[in-house]
Scaffold this motif. Sequence first.
Motif, mmCIF file in Angstrom:
data_model
loop_
_atom_site.group_PDB
_atom_site.id
_atom_site.type_symbol
_atom_site.label_atom_id
_atom_site.label_comp_id
_atom_site.label_asym_id
_atom_site.label_seq_id
_atom_site.Cartn_x
_atom_site.Cartn_y
_atom_site.Cartn_z
ATOM 1 N N PRO A 58 -39.965 66.562 60.386
ATOM 2 C CA PRO A 58 -40.913 65.459 60.250
ATOM 3 C C PRO A 58 -41.622 65.621 58.910
ATOM 4 O O PRO A 58 -41.992 66.733 58.525
ATOM 5 N N ASN A 59 -41.783 64.537 58.175
ATOM 6 C CA ASN A 59 -42.328 64.594 56.824
ATOM 7 C C ASN A 59 -43.693 65.288 56.812
ATOM 8 O O ASN A 59 -44.571 64.969 57.598
ATOM 9 N N GLY A 60 -43.832 66.261 55.925
ATOM 10 C CA GLY A 60 -45.082 67.001 55.791
ATOM 11 C C GLY A 60 -45.108 68.293 56.576
ATOM 12 O O GLY A 60 -46.089 69.032 56.523
ATOM 13 N N TYR A 61 -44.069 68.605 57.327
ATOM 14 C CA TYR A 61 -44.007 69.828 58.117
ATOM 15 C C TYR A 61 -42.918 70.740 57.570
ATOM 16 O O TYR A 61 -42.074 70.324 56.794
ATOM 17 N N GLU A 62 -42.939 71.973 57.997
ATOM 18 C CA GLU A 62 -41.948 72.960 57.585
ATOM 19 C C GLU A 62 -41.115 73.389 58.786
ATOM 20 O O GLU A 62 -41.581 73.350 59.915
ATOM 21 N N ASP A 91 -42.171 59.674 59.070
ATOM 22 C CA ASP A 91 -40.725 59.608 58.894
ATOM 23 C C ASP A 91 -40.176 61.028 58.807
ATOM 24 O O ASP A 91 -40.914 61.996 58.842
ATOM 25 N N TYR A 92 -38.862 61.118 58.737
ATOM 26 C CA TYR A 92 -38.190 62.409 58.661
ATOM 27 C C TYR A 92 -37.779 62.692 57.222
ATOM 28 O O TYR A 92 -37.598 61.781 56.422
ATOM 29 N N GLN A 93 -37.586 63.956 56.937
ATOM 30 C CA GLN A 93 -37.062 64.357 55.637
ATOM 31 C C GLN A 93 -35.834 65.221 55.870
ATOM 32 O O GLN A 93 -35.866 66.160 56.671
ATOM 33 N N ILE A 94 -34.745 64.889 55.177
ATOM 34 C CA ILE A 94 -33.534 65.700 55.232
ATOM 35 C C ILE A 94 -33.391 66.408 53.890
ATOM 36 O O ILE A 94 -33.554 65.793 52.837
ATOM 37 N N ASP A 95 -33.162 67.703 53.938
ATOM 38 C CA ASP A 95 -32.939 68.526 52.745
ATOM 39 C C ASP A 95 -31.586 69.209 52.909
ATOM 40 O O ASP A 95 -31.295 69.753 53.972
ATOM 41 N N TYR A 96 -30.786 69.187 51.870
ATOM 42 C CA TYR A 96 -29.495 69.869 51.915
ATOM 43 C C TYR A 96 -29.017 70.094 50.489
ATOM 44 O O TYR A 96 -29.560 69.540 49.534
ATOM 45 N N LYS A 97 -27.990 70.918 50.365
ATOM 46 C CA LYS A 97 -27.369 71.118 49.059
ATOM 47 C C LYS A 97 -25.891 71.384 49.246
ATOM 48 O O LYS A 97 -25.464 71.942 50.247
ATOM 49 N N PHE A 98 -25.138 70.926 48.278
ATOM 50 C CA PHE A 98 -23.731 71.303 48.211
ATOM 51 C C PHE A 98 -23.679 72.672 47.540
ATOM 52 O O PHE A 98 -24.622 73.073 46.864
ATOM 53 N N GLU A 99 -22.606 73.392 47.715
ATOM 54 C CA GLU A 99 -22.515 74.746 47.158
ATOM 55 C C GLU A 99 -22.766 74.773 45.659
ATOM 56 O O GLU A 99 -23.298 75.739 45.131
ATOM 57 N N SER A 100 -22.410 73.714 44.968
ATOM 58 C CA SER A 100 -22.510 73.715 43.506
ATOM 59 C C SER A 100 -23.624 72.802 42.984
ATOM 60 O O SER A 100 -23.564 72.344 41.863
ATOM 61 N N PHE A 124 -30.925 71.263 45.537
ATOM 62 C CA PHE A 124 -31.298 70.611 46.784
ATOM 63 C C PHE A 124 -31.457 69.111 46.586
ATOM 64 O O PHE A 124 -31.957 68.639 45.570
ATOM 65 N N ILE A 125 -31.047 68.373 47.597
ATOM 66 C CA ILE A 125 -31.229 66.931 47.660
ATOM 67 C C ILE A 125 -32.182 66.675 48.821
ATOM 68 O O ILE A 125 -32.000 67.216 49.912
ATOM 69 N N SER A 126 -33.216 65.874 48.601
ATOM 70 C CA SER A 126 -34.193 65.529 49.642
ATOM 71 C C SER A 126 -34.318 64.020 49.745
ATOM 72 O O SER A 126 -34.450 63.336 48.729
ATOM 73 N N GLU A 127 -34.260 63.519 50.960
ATOM 74 C CA GLU A 127 -34.419 62.087 51.213
ATOM 75 C C GLU A 127 -35.283 61.907 52.457
ATOM 76 O O GLU A 127 -35.211 62.700 53.393
ATOM 77 N N THR A 128 -36.080 60.857 52.468
ATOM 78 C CA THR A 128 -36.816 60.506 53.675
ATOM 79 C C THR A 128 -36.095 59.353 54.362
ATOM 80 O O THR A 128 -35.440 58.537 53.720
ATOM 81 N N PHE A 129 -36.212 59.296 55.690
ATOM 82 C CA PHE A 129 -35.530 58.267 56.463
ATOM 83 C C PHE A 129 -36.187 58.151 57.830
ATOM 84 O O PHE A 129 -36.973 58.997 58.247
ATOM 85 N N GLY A 130 -35.826 57.129 58.547
ATOM 86 C CA GLY A 130 -36.208 56.977 59.944
ATOM 87 C C GLY A 130 -37.691 56.779 60.158
ATOM 88 O O GLY A 130 -38.458 56.538 59.218
ATOM 89 N N TYR A 131 -38.077 56.900 61.418
ATOM 90 C CA TYR A 131 -39.457 56.652 61.797
ATOM 91 C C TYR A 131 -39.716 57.284 63.156
ATOM 92 O O TYR A 131 -38.865 57.245 64.038
ATOM 93 N N TYR A 132 -40.880 57.893 63.304
ATOM 94 C CA TYR A 132 -41.346 58.317 64.624
ATOM 95 C C TYR A 132 -42.761 57.795 64.799
ATOM 96 O O TYR A 132 -43.461 57.504 63.835
#
Length: 123
Positions: free
Chosen positions: A43-47, A75-84, A87-95
Motif C-alpha cells: 500500500p502506498n506509503g508503507y514498507e 493506492d498500491y505501489q509495485i516495485d521490481y527490477k529486471f536482472e540488468s 528498480f521500476i516503481s509504479e502506482t496502481f489500483g485503489y483501496y
Amino acid sequence: MIYRILAIGLIIALTCSCENKTIAKFEITNRTNDRIDSLRIVPNGYECKHYISLLPRETKKYDCDMTNIAKVDGDYQIDYKFESSDFISETFGYYTNGYPIEKLNKIEIKTNTLLFDAEFNSY
C-alpha cells in the motif's frame, strides 16, 4: 444461571481472541524473456520486506498484508527490477478505508508495460 454467565463469557473471550487479517491478493505474470527480481507490492506509503522473483513466463500469487495499515483510502505501489536494470516503481489500483475493493488483482508485466485486470467481490 451460572452456566449462562460462563457461556456468555466464553463467547466474548472467543470473539475477542479472533484476529481478522486484511489481505490484498495479486496474481503476477512475467510476460518477458527476462527474470524479474525483487518484486514487491505495498500500500502506498508503507514498507514491506516480502519480495518474490519471477522467471520468464512464470505466474505467482502474491498476498499483501494490509491488517495494520491506517483505515484510509489509497493506492498500491509495485516495485521490481529486471536482472540488468534499476528498480521500476509504479502506482496502481485503489483501496478504501484500509481494505482492498478487489477479490484478486491480476498483473501482467511486459517489457515496457504493466497490464492490470481486477476481479471484484460481488455483494
